[in-house]
Motif scaffolding. Structure first.
Motif, PDB file in Angstrom:
ATOM      1  N   LEU A 147      13.003  -6.509  -0.152  1.00 17.97           N
ATOM      2  CA  LEU A 147      13.050  -7.483   0.861  1.00 17.97           C
ATOM      3  C   LEU A 147      13.348  -6.461   1.938  1.00 17.97           C
ATOM      4  O   LEU A 147      13.951  -5.701   1.991  1.00 17.97           O
ATOM      5  N   THR A 148      12.539  -7.023   3.116  1.00 19.69           N
ATOM      6  CA  THR A 148      12.567  -6.068   4.053  1.00 19.69           C
ATOM      7  C   THR A 148      12.395  -7.119   5.351  1.00 19.69           C
ATOM      8  O   THR A 148      11.855  -8.134   5.509  1.00 19.69           O
ATOM      9  N   ASP A 149      13.013  -6.779   6.617  1.00 20.40           N
ATOM     10  CA  ASP A 149      12.919  -7.508   7.806  1.00 20.40           C
ATOM     11  C   ASP A 149      12.199  -6.706   8.837  1.00 20.40           C
ATOM     12  O   ASP A 149      12.002  -6.724   9.950  1.00 20.40           O
ATOM     13  N   GLY A 150      11.533  -5.319   8.342  1.00 15.44           N
ATOM     14  CA  GLY A 150      10.812  -4.152   9.116  1.00 15.44           C
ATOM     15  C   GLY A 150      11.754  -3.233   9.452  1.00 15.44           C
ATOM     16  O   GLY A 150      11.218  -2.233   9.795  1.00 15.44           O
ATOM     17  N   ASN A 151      13.193  -3.473   9.481  1.00 16.20           N
ATOM     18  CA  ASN A 151      13.811  -2.467   9.607  1.00 16.20           C
ATOM     19  C   ASN A 151      14.687  -2.120   8.260  1.00 16.20           C
ATOM     20  O   ASN A 151      14.825  -0.761   8.118  1.00 16.20           O
ATOM     21  N   LYS A 152      15.464  -3.008   7.951  1.00 15.86           N
ATOM     22  CA  LYS A 152      16.164  -2.889   6.649  1.00 15.86           C
ATOM     23  C   LYS A 152      15.200  -3.054   5.418  1.00 15.86           C
ATOM     24  O   LYS A 152      14.589  -3.960   5.417  1.00 15.86           O
ATOM     25  N   VAL A 153      15.777  -2.536   4.346  1.00 20.99           N
ATOM     26  CA  VAL A 153      15.122  -2.728   3.158  1.00 20.99           C
ATOM     27  C   VAL A 153      16.191  -2.805   2.011  1.00 20.99           C
ATOM     28  O   VAL A 153      16.974  -1.753   1.807  1.00 20.99           O
ATOM     29  N   THR A 154      16.105  -3.853   1.019  1.00 21.52           N
ATOM     30  CA  THR A 154      16.796  -3.720  -0.214  1.00 21.52           C
ATOM     31  C   THR A 154      15.799  -3.947  -1.461  1.00 21.52           C
ATOM     32  O   THR A 154      14.722  -4.341  -1.123  1.00 21.52           O
ATOM     33  N   VAL A 155      16.329  -3.047  -2.338  1.00 21.47           N
ATOM     34  CA  VAL A 155      15.399  -2.932  -3.585  1.00 21.47           C
ATOM     35  C   VAL A 155      16.251  -3.555  -4.671  1.00 21.47           C
ATOM     36  O   VAL A 155      17.116  -3.039  -4.851  1.00 21.47           O
ATOM     37  N   GLY A 156      15.525  -4.495  -5.597  1.00 18.27           N
ATOM     38  CA  GLY A 156      16.474  -5.063  -6.556  1.00 18.27           C
ATOM     39  C   GLY A 156      17.209  -6.299  -6.178  1.00 18.27           C
ATOM     40  O   GLY A 156      17.287  -6.555  -4.986  1.00 18.27           O
ATOM     41  N   THR A 169       0.866  -1.202   0.023  1.00 16.65           N
ATOM     42  CA  THR A 169      -0.123  -0.015   0.078  1.00 16.65           C
ATOM     43  C   THR A 169       1.023   1.372   0.111  1.00 16.65           C
ATOM     44  O   THR A 169       2.053   1.160   0.284  1.00 16.65           O
ATOM     45  N   LYS A 170       0.057   2.395  -0.372  1.00 15.89           N
ATOM     46  CA  LYS A 170       1.057   3.504  -0.112  1.00 15.89           C
ATOM     47  C   LYS A 170       1.623   3.897   1.184  1.00 15.89           C
ATOM     48  O   LYS A 170       3.054   4.220   1.170  1.00 15.89           O
ATOM     49  N   ASP A 171       1.122   3.561   2.320  1.00 15.74           N
ATOM     50  CA  ASP A 171       1.553   3.487   3.428  1.00 15.74           C
ATOM     51  C   ASP A 171       2.884   2.648   3.728  1.00 15.74           C
ATOM     52  O   ASP A 171       3.916   3.164   4.343  1.00 15.74           O
ATOM     53  N   GLU A 172       2.862   1.655   3.328  1.00 14.80           N
ATOM     54  CA  GLU A 172       3.604   0.460   3.355  1.00 14.80           C
ATOM     55  C   GLU A 172       4.881   1.002   2.455  1.00 14.80           C
ATOM     56  O   GLU A 172       6.111   0.797   3.037  1.00 14.80           O
ATOM     57  N   LEU A 173       4.421   1.490   1.244  1.00 13.96           N
ATOM     58  CA  LEU A 173       5.763   2.174   0.409  1.00 13.96           C
ATOM     59  C   LEU A 173       6.427   3.027   1.262  1.00 13.96           C
ATOM     60  O   LEU A 173       7.594   3.281   1.176  1.00 13.96           O
ATOM     61  N   LYS A 174       5.661   4.036   1.757  1.00 16.69           N
ATOM     62  CA  LYS A 174       6.499   5.149   2.414  1.00 16.69           C
ATOM     63  C   LYS A 174       7.285   4.737   3.589  1.00 16.69           C
ATOM     64  O   LYS A 174       8.393   4.985   3.723  1.00 16.69           O
ATOM     65  N   ASP A 175       6.911   3.633   4.187  1.00 18.29           N
ATOM     66  CA  ASP A 175       7.714   3.164   5.373  1.00 18.29           C
ATOM     67  C   ASP A 175       8.859   2.454   4.639  1.00 18.29           C
ATOM     68  O   ASP A 175       9.962   2.635   5.156  1.00 18.29           O
ATOM     69  N   LEU A 176       8.818   1.793   3.696  1.00 17.07           N
ATOM     70  CA  LEU A 176       9.958   0.831   3.170  1.00 17.07           C
ATOM     71  C   LEU A 176      10.886   2.146   2.521  1.00 17.07           C
ATOM     72  O   LEU A 176      12.084   1.811   2.730  1.00 17.07           O
ATOM     73  N   GLY A 203      16.442   4.147   2.780  1.00 12.58           N
ATOM     74  CA  GLY A 203      17.685   5.091   2.503  1.00 12.58           C
ATOM     75  C   GLY A 203      17.813   5.414   0.920  1.00 12.58           C
ATOM     76  O   GLY A 203      18.829   6.360   0.824  1.00 12.58           O
ATOM     77  N   LEU A 204      16.912   5.038   0.017  1.00 14.37           N
ATOM     78  CA  LEU A 204      16.964   5.592  -1.180  1.00 14.37           C
ATOM     79  C   LEU A 204      16.050   6.604  -1.654  1.00 14.37           C
ATOM     80  O   LEU A 204      15.270   6.901  -0.678  1.00 14.37           O
TER      81      LEU A 204
END
Length: 124
Positions: A98-107, A39-46, A51-52
């Motif tokens: 990919l996320t653990d709830g704290n860190k996020v990687t994209v690609g 969702t928009k809110d989930e994306l905002k959090d991610l 940091g991107l």
């Protein structure tokens, strides 16, 4: 704690990332990014945790991105507009996420996965 793996099964990069996670014995929960996009809110959090820049969440090589002519819009749109756009269609999202709830990687870049997710497993 299992990671959340947003992916598109037909995507070669996603399949490589999934194989890497399985080979390293990392637990994850699959979420089909097109059938169940964040969702928009989930994306905002991610986005904030990654940091991107928001524009780095766009699948710039995808048909939908080109079809909608987003190259110029991404340069001028607000963060809110971009998040709204990303939440509207999972095919616009760069994947996997990919996320653990704290860190996020994209690609998927193997070096980045090693630094981010292998270290995580060793911390537990």
């Amino acid at each position: 704690m299992a990671l959340t793996f947003y992916w598109y099964p037909k995507c070669g990069t996603c399949r490589k990332a999934k194989k890497w996670l399985e080979e390293h014995g990392i637990d994850f929960q699959e979420v089909h990014i097109v059938e169940n996009p964040p969702t928009k809110d989930e994306l905002k959090d991610l986005f904030h945790k990654s940091g991107l820049e928001v524009k780095q969440f766009f699948n710039t090589s995808g048909h939908k991105y080109r079809e909608l002519g987003l190259k110029d819009k991404v340069k001028t749109a607000s963060e809110d507009e971009l998040l709204e756009l990303l939440a509207s269609d999972g095919m616009l999202l760069k994947r996997p996420i990919l996320t653990d709830g704290n860190k996020v990687t994209v690609g998927f870049k193997e070096e980045q996965f090693e630094q981010t997710w292998l270290k995580l497993e060793k911390d537990f």
